[in-house]
Design a protein around this motif. Structure first.
Motif, PDB file in Angstrom:
ATOM      1  N   ILE A  13       1.043  12.348   7.386  1.00 25.36           N
ATOM      2  CA  ILE A  13       1.476  11.098   8.033  1.00 25.36           C
ATOM      3  C   ILE A  13       1.489  10.011   6.969  1.00 25.36           C
ATOM      4  O   ILE A  13       0.539   9.888   6.200  1.00 25.36           O
ATOM      5  N   THR A  14       2.524   9.182   6.941  1.00 31.67           N
ATOM      6  CA  THR A  14       2.594   8.174   5.887  1.00 31.67           C
ATOM      7  C   THR A  14       1.553   7.067   6.123  1.00 31.67           C
ATOM      8  O   THR A  14       1.095   6.847   7.249  1.00 31.67           O
ATOM      9  N   THR A  15       1.237   6.380   5.049  1.00 31.44           N
ATOM     10  CA  THR A  15       0.294   5.262   5.104  1.00 31.44           C
ATOM     11  C   THR A  15       0.751   4.213   6.117  1.00 31.44           C
ATOM     12  O   THR A  15      -0.044   3.714   6.918  1.00 31.44           O
ATOM     13  N   LEU A  16       2.049   3.894   6.101  1.00 31.95           N
ATOM     14  CA  LEU A  16       2.544   2.869   7.029  1.00 31.95           C
ATOM     15  C   LEU A  16       2.571   3.389   8.467  1.00 31.95           C
ATOM     16  O   LEU A  16       2.352   2.628   9.421  1.00 31.95           O
ATOM     17  N   SER A  17       2.826   4.676   8.641  1.00 34.89           N
ATOM     18  CA  SER A  17       2.876   5.252   9.999  1.00 34.89           C
ATOM     19  C   SER A  17       1.502   5.234  10.658  1.00 34.89           C
ATOM     20  O   SER A  17       1.388   4.983  11.864  1.00 34.89           O
ATOM     21  N   PHE A  67      -1.973  14.835   3.977  1.00 36.72           N
ATOM     22  CA  PHE A  67      -1.109  13.650   3.941  1.00 36.72           C
ATOM     23  C   PHE A  67       0.175  13.852   4.747  1.00 36.72           C
ATOM     24  O   PHE A  67       1.268  13.513   4.285  1.00 36.72           O
ATOM     25  N   ALA A  80       0.968   1.753  11.766  1.00 35.44           N
ATOM     26  CA  ALA A  80       1.848   1.420  12.893  1.00 35.44           C
ATOM     27  C   ALA A  80       1.312   2.008  14.198  1.00 35.44           C
ATOM     28  O   ALA A  80       1.210   1.309  15.216  1.00 35.44           O
ATOM     29  N   ASN A 115       0.801  -1.235   0.000  1.00 39.22           N
ATOM     30  CA  ASN A 115       0.000   0.000   0.000  1.00 39.22           C
ATOM     31  C   ASN A 115       0.829   1.278   0.000  1.00 39.22           C
ATOM     32  O   ASN A 115       0.262   2.366   0.087  1.00 39.22           O
ATOM     33  N   MET A 116       2.133   1.144  -0.114  1.00 41.34           N
ATOM     34  CA  MET A 116       2.971   2.347  -0.085  1.00 41.34           C
ATOM     35  C   MET A 116       2.657   3.309  -1.222  1.00 41.34           C
ATOM     36  O   MET A 116       2.953   4.495  -1.146  1.00 41.34           O
ATOM     37  N   ALA A 117       2.069   2.795  -2.303  1.00 41.63           N
ATOM     38  CA  ALA A 117       1.730   3.661  -3.438  1.00 41.63           C
ATOM     39  C   ALA A 117       0.510   4.528  -3.169  1.00 41.63           C
ATOM     40  O   ALA A 117       0.300   5.523  -3.856  1.00 41.63           O
ATOM     41  N   LEU A 118      -0.286   4.140  -2.196  1.00 40.83           N
ATOM     42  CA  LEU A 118      -1.560   4.840  -1.964  1.00 40.83           C
ATOM     43  C   LEU A 118      -1.404   5.967  -0.955  1.00 40.83           C
ATOM     44  O   LEU A 118      -0.848   5.764   0.134  1.00 40.83           O
ATOM     45  N   TYR A 119      -1.916   7.134  -1.315  1.00 42.34           N
ATOM     46  CA  TYR A 119      -1.928   8.228  -0.348  1.00 42.34           C
ATOM     47  C   TYR A 119      -2.642   7.772   0.909  1.00 42.34           C
ATOM     48  O   TYR A 119      -3.566   6.956   0.860  1.00 42.34           O
ATOM     49  N   PRO A 120      -2.214   8.326   2.044  1.00 42.32           N
ATOM     50  CA  PRO A 120      -2.849   7.933   3.307  1.00 42.32           C
ATOM     51  C   PRO A 120      -4.310   8.386   3.354  1.00 42.32           C
ATOM     52  O   PRO A 120      -4.704   9.313   2.655  1.00 42.32           O
ATOM     53  N   ASP A 121      -5.101   7.744   4.197  1.00 46.29           N
ATOM     54  CA  ASP A 121      -6.453   8.215   4.507  1.00 46.29           C
ATOM     55  C   ASP A 121      -6.287   9.514   5.284  1.00 46.29           C
ATOM     56  O   ASP A 121      -5.935   9.500   6.466  1.00 46.29           O
TER      57      ASP A 121
END
Lengths: 364, 364
Positions: free
Chosen positions: A257-261, A255, A264, A59-65
């Motif tokens: 905050i990153t999607t992965l953050s 955006f 996490a 999902n790194m390609a997708l902008y965060p919610d």
């Protein structure tokens, strides 16, 4: 090219040296380096968090919610508050940036402790605000109040427990202080290390809910960088009344905050057992630092955090000590830049602390 | 509580709706949702990047290497420039924030195209700057020059290829324009979609090296969010002469990029084959959108990006169309907020595009 005149006065923040830099500068094998400089969680982060993040790397390609609803819901549940009172920042650092830009203008006054988190001053200088500091090394609420009456600051920073000294304010004294502050002064309670303070002494505990219920002019800051072990993921938050949150939101880049953050941090709130284990180790090991200080006749500031501040004696020099330790692969924070002949040491795992005691004993 | 007066004038950025929101609002199964709204890479990101990030999830507890040397070295190599000319931002967005705060002050003028990336205006309003826009929908360098002479702006934004319209400026015309701009005006070339433009037409190609060698007053912006497929990781960069980079650095918060994002971006630069595949698919599929527009008598703006702008006819309404598509799980960007009766559609995978054609045919 001419730039905004406020920039001339800004010095950059000096971060703790990362392991990569020590590897490059001194050619030390990464596995021989111990970093006790940035108050990271020595146990890393929760295995549940690692698993959750690994499972969504596609999902790194997708902008965060950008509504950050999952994380806000988790925080609202943790603190028994509503999501409308929460703003998420790239570290609580970014919330500090927002609130300075929202509330302080050129020549406004910003009040803070003599020794405290360096970013308060750096952000205040970006807008050309004037800095007023207390004389006391520990937060003295009477002195804060005298300076408040004299300067009518736009923003007051209260860092409890305080970084980089580790002391914490009695919660009752702090609430009595805020009650005396007018509604047009923004009071900031920076609770980056609050989880540790609560783990040691409940009289230091301030909750976001109390802040919301008691004070319209106060924002509580928290972070995932310390007890939750996510310093590398840059997630912090501010909790305050709606008018404050709405003003800060106007300065929030989309955006941030990153999607992965986001994932996490959300999952980290589900693993309080990891945090409890970290805090338990912390205070058990802190006793060893206190013992080490006694043995070597060093003053140690009573700490409510995951670090200790060791004050050196005359004839000892914190810059030299930190440099000597660095050359042996032990990274600690020299506090000479804060006007203290002291080093700040993150409490590590038992074996990391053994190594610190061993090396420092040889150098004192 | 009173806030900085500039805030009254700021509207928040309206992001493309994330899949999570559509799931929540319409109760659609996530697997039935196609998001062609935020110009993400429909192939996700490189498998090498996913593997690299998965292998370091345990490092989430560690603050990032704030020197960002690995990523800067990789960028310097890609562009044949030096690391001292690079600043990394949380998306190129954050570099825009830095440069506005560094260069524009209250009542300064910021010049930009009539229709262009929304964040330029939002950041400019944060400092109380005045916005001047061209009348032309596509970048017209003659008109830019006339407005430059009239207003002597502090900052000029040139977005090429332009978002949200997709058109790109002839590189030679752009360089001739910049040569006429004085040294105290900061020219910003936002090349967020430049990899696509280069893939289609070399006459649109501007390189950071040319910018550095030719112009002291110009900054080139690039991003990992588009062709490199890392929109969720928030990494962009600015490349400019040292005095500009030094000024921007004073506004950079420490640790503004996550530990995992630094790794992701560095490794992404090692997998140009992924980027080439993405660009090849993009222009192959773009031909299908052009064919679709012809079939339905819609105007399509010649695009040098990974999206197309479909201009609707009288009697058609972009807001209604976008809403109807949304209810069927197809997320596109309605451009009515930009004053255009048009939708912007990210070029997806062949099957995603099939679905767009199918649904839109039913609705037009």
């Amino acid at each position: 090219m001419e730039f905004n005149k406020h920039l001339a006065d800004i010095k950059s923040y000096e971060a703790g040296k990362p392991i990569e830099l020590v590897v490059r500068e001194f050619g030390i094998d990464p596995k021989d380096i111990v970093k006790l400089a940035s108050n990271e969680n020595p146990f890393g982060c929760s295995q549940k968090v690692q698993d959750a993040v690994s499972s969504i790397v596609k999902n790194m390609a997708l902008y965060p919610d950008d509504s950050m609803l999952k994380l806000k819901n988790a925080l609202a549940k943790k603190y028994d508050i509503e999501t409308k009172n929460i703003i998420i920042g790239s570290g609580s650092d970014q919330v500090i940036e927002f609130l300075i830009h929202a509330k302080a203008v050129e020549n406004a006054t910003v009040l803070m402790n003599s020794v405290t988190f360096a970013m308060y001053e750096i952000y205040a200088k970006q807008v050309g605000a004037k800095i007023v500091r207390t004389a006391s090394q520990e937060h003295n609420m009477d002195e804060f109040y005298e300076l408040y009456k004299e300067h009518k600051p736009s923003v007051i920073f209260i860092c409890t427990p305080n970084n980089p000294t580790g002391d914490a304010i009695d919660a009752q004294a702090l609430k009595e202080f805020i009650a005396k502050i007018d509604d047009d002064t923004l009071v900031v309670i920076d609770g980056a290390y609050m989880e540790y303070a609560i783990g040691k002494d409940k009289s230091k505990k301030i909750t976001p809910k109390e802040v919301l219920e008691g004070f319209n002019n106060t924002i509580y800051l928290g972070t995932f960088s310390k007890a939750y072990g996510l310093g590398g993921m840059r997630v912090g938050y501010g909790i305050a009344s709606e008018p404050i949150i709405e003003a800060l939101y106007k300065l929030r880049p989309p955006f941030n905050i990153t999607t992965l953050s986001l994932e996490a941090a959300s999952v980290a709130l589900d693993d309080e057992a990891f945090v409890e284990m970290s805090i338990e180790n912390n205070f058990k090991e802190m006793k060893r630092y206190e013992e080490f200080a006694r043995t070597h006749s060093l003053k140690i500031i009573e700490s409510y955090t995951n670090f200790v501040t060791l004050c050196l004696n005359e004839g000892q020099n914190s810059s030299l000590l930190a440099d000597s330790l660095l050359k042996k692969g032990m990274i600690v924070r020299n506090l000479s830049g804060y006007g203290l002949n002291a080093i700040r040491v993150t409490i590590g795992t038992p074996s990391q602390n053994d190594r610190f005691f061993e090396l420092t004993s040889q150098l004192l």
